[in-house]
Design a protein around this motif. Structure first.
Motif, PDB file in Angstrom:
ATOM      1  N   ALA A  38       0.844  -1.199   0.000  1.00 53.18           N
ATOM      2  CA  ALA A  38       0.000   0.000   0.000  1.00 53.18           C
ATOM      3  C   ALA A  38       0.879   1.249   0.000  1.00 53.18           C
ATOM      4  N   LEU A  39       0.296   2.353  -0.388  1.00 54.05           N
ATOM      5  CA  LEU A  39       0.996   3.637  -0.438  1.00 54.05           C
ATOM      6  C   LEU A  39       0.099   4.724   0.126  1.00 54.05           C
ATOM      7  N   TRP A  40       0.664   5.526   1.042  1.00 46.08           N
ATOM      8  CA  TRP A  40      -0.020   6.721   1.525  1.00 46.08           C
ATOM      9  C   TRP A  40       0.724   7.933   0.988  1.00 46.08           C
ATOM     10  N   LEU A  41       0.017   8.767   0.256  1.00 44.57           N
ATOM     11  CA  LEU A  41       0.621   9.950  -0.357  1.00 44.57           C
ATOM     12  C   LEU A  41      -0.065  11.190   0.210  1.00 44.57           C
ATOM     13  N   THR A  42       0.732  12.150   0.652  1.00 45.38           N
ATOM     14  CA  THR A  42       0.196  13.418   1.160  1.00 45.38           C
ATOM     15  C   THR A  42       0.786  14.561   0.365  1.00 45.38           C
ATOM     16  N   VAL A  43      -0.072  15.252  -0.383  1.00 41.24           N
ATOM     17  CA  VAL A  43       0.341  16.449  -1.112  1.00 41.24           C
ATOM     18  C   VAL A  43       0.110  17.632  -0.169  1.00 41.24           C
ATOM     19  N   LEU A  44       1.191  18.105   0.426  1.00 41.14           N
ATOM     20  CA  LEU A  44       1.070  19.136   1.442  1.00 41.14           C
ATOM     21  C   LEU A  44       0.690  20.479   0.831  1.00 41.14           C
ATOM     22  N   ASP A  45      -0.006  21.278   1.613  1.00 42.74           N
ATOM     23  CA  ASP A  45      -0.397  22.622   1.202  1.00 42.74           C
ATOM     24  C   ASP A  45       0.706  23.585   1.642  1.00 42.74           C
ATOM     25  N   VAL A  46       1.580  23.940   0.700  1.00 42.89           N
ATOM     26  CA  VAL A  46       2.679  24.859   1.005  1.00 42.89           C
ATOM     27  C   VAL A  46       2.509  26.179   0.256  1.00 42.89           C
ATOM     28  N   GLY A  47       1.301  26.468  -0.194  1.00 40.98           N
ATOM     29  CA  GLY A  47       1.087  27.669  -0.981  1.00 40.98           C
ATOM     30  C   GLY A  47       1.531  27.446  -2.410  1.00 40.98           C
ATOM     31  N   GLN A  48       2.168  28.461  -2.992  1.00 41.04           N
ATOM     32  CA  GLN A  48       2.620  28.366  -4.378  1.00 41.04           C
ATOM     33  C   GLN A  48       3.943  27.608  -4.413  1.00 41.04           C
ATOM     34  N   GLY A  49       3.860  26.300  -4.437  1.00 42.23           N
ATOM     35  CA  GLY A  49       5.039  25.443  -4.424  1.00 42.23           C
ATOM     36  C   GLY A  49       4.610  23.989  -4.395  1.00 42.23           C
ATOM     37  N   LEU A  50       5.564  23.106  -4.079  1.00 45.02           N
ATOM     38  CA  LEU A  50       5.253  21.680  -4.082  1.00 45.02           C
ATOM     39  C   LEU A  50       6.011  20.975  -2.974  1.00 45.02           C
ATOM     40  N   ALA A  51       5.321  20.092  -2.281  1.00 43.50           N
ATOM     41  CA  ALA A  51       5.932  19.198  -1.301  1.00 43.50           C
ATOM     42  C   ALA A  51       5.015  17.987  -1.162  1.00 43.50           C
ATOM     43  N   VAL A  52       5.552  16.792  -1.445  1.00 44.05           N
ATOM     44  CA  VAL A  52       4.772  15.556  -1.418  1.00 44.05           C
ATOM     45  C   VAL A  52       5.502  14.535  -0.550  1.00 44.05           C
ATOM     46  N   VAL A  53       4.763  13.924   0.382  1.00 45.68           N
ATOM     47  CA  VAL A  53       5.321  12.874   1.239  1.00 45.68           C
ATOM     48  C   VAL A  53       4.695  11.546   0.847  1.00 45.68           C
ATOM     49  N   ALA A  54       5.540  10.557   0.562  1.00 43.20           N
ATOM     50  CA  ALA A  54       5.075   9.208   0.202  1.00 43.20           C
ATOM     51  C   ALA A  54       5.530   8.233   1.281  1.00 43.20           C
TER      52      ALA A  54
END
Length: 821
Positions: free
Chosen positions: A537-553
Motif C-alpha cells: 500500500a501507499l499513503w501519499l500526502t500532497v502538502l499545502d505549502v502555498g505556491q510550491g510543491l511538497a509531497v510525502v510518500a
C-alpha cells in the motif's frame, strides 16, 4: 453547587463551539430559557434527587451559555470581513497604525485600524494587516522604507485579500490566529502619490502605549548597540516576541525556558511584589497616611497598579491577562479582608479571560499558562511548609520538577516535543533572570537609567552560555508523533494522580494508594503509535505549502519527500509545514529526499529539513556546486542526479525516475524547469505521477520515449497548472482520474490557468487544488484509492468560504479499485 464547576461548564461550552464546522443558528439560544426555568423549579426541591437534577440542569445551562456566548462573538467578528469581490482591488483608506511596525530588508509590516474608506462602495474591515515594500529611493540611491510609527494617522491606497492559511495536519492555522487577533484582511500598500501621513497621534489613546513600547525598544537598541541579546531584553519589557531571533527561540525551546520570554505570572508577580514591598515600607512609616488607608491596602493597590501597567506595556498576552486577573482577585479580597482560595482565584481568572476572548482557548499559551499554575497549586496548596533555606530550595525544585512532568501531555499534544533538560536549565535560568535580569531591565526602561541595562545584558549572556550548552546536547529534546486524542486526558489524569500528596518527595510512591496507575495512564502517550500503510500500500500526502510543491510518500517501512516547498524570508516551508507534519505523523527519518530542481518554490525548505531530519539518499537535478547540493553531500554523504532508468522497490511499491534523460546534465546552460525530476510511483491499486515543473518540450520527450509509463491514477499537475505545461497530448496520455493543482491562494501567476483546467475537465478528471482543499491525502489500498482534503476533514467555522472552490473542486468519491492504472 461549587462556583468552580459552573465556570468549567461555561468554559467547556466555549471550547465546544471552537470545534464546530459551522456556527449554530442563533434562535437556538432560546432553548436555554426552558433549561433555566427547570433550574428555578427544581432548585427548591425537597429531595436530594430533585436538587441533584437542578444542579445538573444548571451545569447544562451554563455550558449552553458559554456555547452561545462564543457563537455570538464569532458572528460579530466574522461579520466584519472583506467581501470576496473586493479582493485584489485598489482601495483608498485612512486610519491609524496600531502597533510597532516590524522592519525587514524588504518591507515594513504593521497593523492598521481603518478609520474611513474613501473609495466609493468599498467595504474594508476595521483592523487589517499591511506590508509596505521598499519602492522609494533615498538620497544615497538605495531603496528606502517609509518611516512608520504607532499611532500615526495615514492615508494610503491598499490592495487586500481575506486571511487564508495553508491547511495541513499538525500545522499552524493562520486563519484561526488572525480571527483571534481580529485581523480580518491582509494586504500591502500600493505605490501612490497621495499616500501620506496625515498627523501624528493627538490626545490620549491606547496608541500611546504602543509609542511608549516603541520608544523603549529604540532606546534599548541605542544603549546596547547591536549586542546579541538586545532582542531578549526588549521582549522582557515590552512583550514583543518578534524581537527575539529564530536561533535564540530554538535555544529557549530546546531548553524549556521559552516561558521566561513571555510576560507571565512570574514577571508580573515580581513587579507587583517589589512595588508592594516598597509602598508598604514607606506607607507604614508615615504618621498621616495609615490613618486614612491601612498600609497593607495601599500597598496592594499600588502593586496591582504596577502589574496593570506592566501587563499593558507587554501587550496583554494571555499569560499576562491571567496573572493580572489573579492578582486583581487577591487584591479585592485583601481590600475586603476576606480570604479567597487559590483555586477560586484561578477559576475567576479562567472565566474572565474566556469571557472577553473566547478564542484564547485555542492558543497554546492558554493551556500552558493555566496548566502550569494549576500544577503549582496541586503540589503546594494545603501542604505543610517547613522553614529553612534547605526546605525552601527543596520546595522550589519540587515545583520545577512537577511543572516539567505535569506539562508532558500538553507539550506532546501541542508541539510533539518536550525538553528533557528543562528542570536543569530552569534551575539556572529562573533565579538569574527573574531576580536579576528582569528587575535591572525594567529599571532601564525608566528615562535616564541606562547603566542597569548593560548589567542585565551581562548576566543574560552568562545565562545564555549555559542554555546554549544544554541546547547542544544530543538528548536535550524528546520528539515524537502526535499522540491520539484519548491518550491526552488519560495522561492528564495520570499526572494528577502522581502529583497528589506524597509525590515528588522522599516518599515518591507513598501517600495515595496505587500510584503506579498514574504511570500506566501516561504510557499510551508514548506507546500508541500512528497507523502505517500495509504491505504493497501507499499513503501519499500532497502538502499545502502555498505556491510550491511538497509531497510525502509512505510505504510500510519507508518514507520519501518530493520537493520542499517555498521559502518565506527568514522562514520556509520546511520549518512551517513539512517538519511539523513529519514529526506529527511519526516519520523520524527520510529514506529518500528529492528536490526536483533549483527554483525556490520547490527547494526553499530543503536546508531546514536537512538540518533537522536524517536523510539517507538525496536526488535532485541541481548542479553539483549548488549550495543545496553541497549541503546534501555533507548531510547524506552523496548527491545523486535524478535521471531516467533509476528505480527501487519498497514494500511492493515501485518508484521510478522517468525524467530527465542522463545527457541533459552535459549542458551547463540548461534551464531549471525543463530539467525537473519526474517521479512515478506504482502500486497494485493505482499509481501517481509527479512531474514537478516540466514544460511542453519535456512532456513531448516523455511522450516520445516513455508513453507507456505515463498513464496514472493521480497526477500532480505540472508547473502548478501554468500555460507552459499540461499540453493536450500529455493530459490525454496520462489520463488521470484525479489531477491536483498545488497553488497559492490568489497567486500572482493566475495558476491554474482556465485553459489548462479545461483540458483536464474534457478527459473527465476530478480536480483538486491545495488552496481549496488544503493538504490532499491519497491512500492506495486494497479496497481502492481513498482521497481526502484537510480543509474538509477538519472544517472549522472560521475557514473562509470560496465560491469557486465549493462548486468546482470537491473531493471525489472513491476513484479507483484494485487493478486500475
Amino acid at each position: 453547587m461549587p462556583v468552580r464547576l459552573g465556570i468549567l461548564s461555561f468554559v467547556l461550552g466555549v471550547g465546544l463551539l471552537q470545534w464546530q464546522a459551522d456556527l449554530p443558528a442563533m434562535p437556538l439560544v432560546f432553548f436555554l430559557f426552558p433549561l433555566f426555568a427547570g433550574v428555578i423549579v427544581c432548585w427548591s426541591g425537597q429531595t436530594h434527587a430533585v436538587r441533584f437534577i437542578s444542579r445538573c440542569l444548571l451545569l447544562v445551562f451554563l455550558l449552553g451559555c458559554g456555547y452561545f456566548w462564543a457563537a455570538g462573538k464569532a458572528y460579530w467578528r466574522l461579520a466584519d470581513s472583506l467581501p470576496e469581490n473586493w479582493e485584489g482591488r485598489d482601495v483608498q483608506i485612512t486610519g491609524f497604525v496600531s502597533n510597532i511596525p516590524l522592519y525587514t530588508k524588504r518591507k515594513a509590516g504593521f497593523l492598521f485600524d481603518v478609520e474611513h474608506v474613501i473609495t466609493p462602495h468599498a467595504h474594508v474591515p476595521k483592523r487589517i494587516s499591511l506590508s509596505w515594500y521598499n519602492n522609494k529611493t533615498g538620497d544615497d540611491g538605495r531603496t528606502a522604507l517609509p518611516v512608520i510609527n504607532p499611532g500615526e494617522r495615514w492615508q494610503m491606497t491598499v490592495r487586500l485579500k481575506r486571511p487564508h492559511s495553508t491547511a495541513n495536519p499538525h500545522g499552524f492555522d493562520y486563519e484561526k490566529w488572525a480571527l483571534e487577533r481580529n485581523i480580518r484582511a491582509v494586504g500591502y500598500v500600493r505605490e501612490a502619490d497621495d499616500n501620506m501621513r496625515l498627523e501624528a497621534i493627538t490626545g490620549w489613546s491606547f496608541y500611546r502605549i504602543e509609542q511608549v513600547r516603541q520608544h523603549i525598544q529604540q532606546r534599548f537598541d541605542w544603549i546596547l548597540q547591536d549586542q546579541p541579546y538586545a532582542g531578549v531584553l526588549k521582549t522582557l519589557v515590552t512583550g514583543d516576541q518578534r524581537a527575539i531571533s529564530s536561533d535564540h527561540w530554538e535555544i529557549f525551546t530546546r531548553t524549556g525556558t521559552n516561558h521566561l520570554m513571555a510576560i507571565s505570572g512570574l514577571h508580573i508577580s515580581l513587579v507587583a511584589t517589589l512595588v508592594y514591598g516598597l509602598v508598604f515600607s514607606l506607607w507604614r512609616y508615615s504618621g498621616f497616611l495609615p490613618l486614612h488607608i491601612p498600609a497593607r491596602r495601599a500597598a496592594v493597590m499600588a502593586g496591582l497598579g504596577a502589574a496593570l501597567g506592566y501587563a499593558l506595556l507587554s501587550g496583554l498576552a494571555i499569560p499576562a491577562q491571567r496573572a493580572f486577573i489573579m492578582l486583581a482577585v487577591v487584591a479585592v479580597a485583601v481590600w475586603r479582608n476576606r480570604m479567597t482560595s487559590p483555586s477560586m482565584v484561578l477559576a475567576i481568572a479562567l472565566f474572565v479571560v474566556v469571557l472577553f476572548d473566547p478564542w484564547a482557548i485555542l492558543s497554546a499559551g492558554f493551556w500552558l499558562s493555566f496548566g502550569a499554575v494549576a500544577i503549582i497549586m496541586l503540589v503546594t496548596v494545603g501542604r505543610i511548609n517547613t522553614s529553612g533555606a534547605t526546605a525552601r530550595w527543596t520546595g522550589w525544585l519540587r515545583i520545577q520538577w512537577a511543572i516539567t512532568f505535569g506539562l508532558i501531555p500538553l507539550l506532546l499534544a501541542l508541539f510533539q516535543q518536550l525538553s528533557i533538560v528543562s528542570p536543569f536549565a530552569n534551575a539556572i535560568a529562573i533565579p538569574l533572570i527573574s531576580s536579576i535580569v528582569v528587575p535591572l531591565t525594567l529599571l532601564s526602561a525608566l528615562p535616564g537609567l541606562d547603566f542597569p541595562l548593560t548589567l542585565a545584558h551581562g548576566v543574560l549572556s552568562f545565562v545564555m552560555e549555559f542554555l546554549q550548552w544544554f541546547s547542544a546536547l544530543s538528548l536535550s529534546v524528546w520528539q515524537q508523533h502526535t499522540p491520539p486524542f484519548w491518550t491526552i486526558p488519560t495522561a492528564i489524569a495520570g499526572v494528577v494522580w502522581l502529583l497528589l500528596p506524597g509525590a515528588l518527595g522522599l516518599g515518591f510512591l507513598s501517600g495515595f494508594p496505587a500510584r503506579w496507575l498514574g504511570f500506566l495512564a501516561i504510557l499510551p502517550l508514548f506507546l500508541v503509535l500512528p497507523d502505517k500503510p500495509l504491505e504493497k500500500a501507499l499513503w501519499l500526502t500532497v502538502l499545502d505549502v502555498g505556491q510550491g510543491l511538497a509531497v510525502v510518500a509512505q510505504t510500510h517501512d519507508h518514507a520519501l519527500l518530493f520537493d520542499t516547498g517555498p521559502s518565506f524570508g527568514e522562514s520556509d516551508s520546511g520549518k512551517r509545514v513539512i517538519i511539523p507534519f513529519l514529526r506529527g505523523a511519526g516519520i523520524r527519518q527520510l529514506d529518500t529526499m528529492v528536490v526536483s530542481h533549483a527554483d525556490s518554490d520547490h527547494s526553499g525548505g530543503a536546508l531546514s529539513i536537512l538540518d533537522t531530519v536524517p536523510v539517507d539518499t538525496f536526488f535532485s537535478s541541481l548542479d553539483q556546486m549548488h549550495t543545496l547540493a553541497q549541503s546534501a553531500q555533507l548531510a547524506t554523504g552523496r548527491h545523486i542526479h535524478c535521471h531516467t532508468g533509476q528505480s527501487w522497490n519498497w514494500n511492493g511499491v515501485l518508484f521510478e525516475m522517468l525524467y530527465p534523460f542522463p545527457e541533459i546534465y552535459q549542458n551547463p546552460h540548461r534551464k531549471t524547469n525543463p530539467s525537473s525530476c519526474v517521479l512515478r510511483i506504482t502500486t497494485e491499486y493505482g499509481s501517481v505521477l509527479i512531474p514537478a515543473d516540466i514544460d511542453r518540450q519535456s512532456e513531448q520527450n516523455l511522450l516520445a520515449h516513455l508513453p507507456q509509463r505515463l498513464p496514472s491514477t493521480v497526477l500532480i499537475a505540472p508547473h502548478h497548472g501554468s500555460l507552459t505545461s499540461s499540453s493536450s497530448a500529455f493530459v490525454r496520455q496520462v489520463n488521470p482520474d484525479v489531477a491536483i493543482f498545488t497553488v497559492g491562494y490568489r497567486n500572482r501567476f493566475g495558476h491554474p490557468r482556465p485553459e489548462v483546467v479545461t483540458r483536464y475537465r474534457v478527459i473527465g478528471a476530478s480536480l483538486l487544488r491545495s488552496d481549496c482543499n488544503g493538504a490532499v491525502s491519497i491512500r492506495f489500498e486494497p479496497h481502492g484509492v481513498a482521497i481526502s482534503g484537510w480543509r474538509q476533514m477538519r472544517l472549522r467555522y472560521w475557514y473562509q468560504k470560496i465560491k469557486a472552490c465549493e462548486s468546482s473542486y470537491a473531493i471525489p468519491p472513491q476513484v479507483a479499485a484494485a487493478g486500475v492504472k
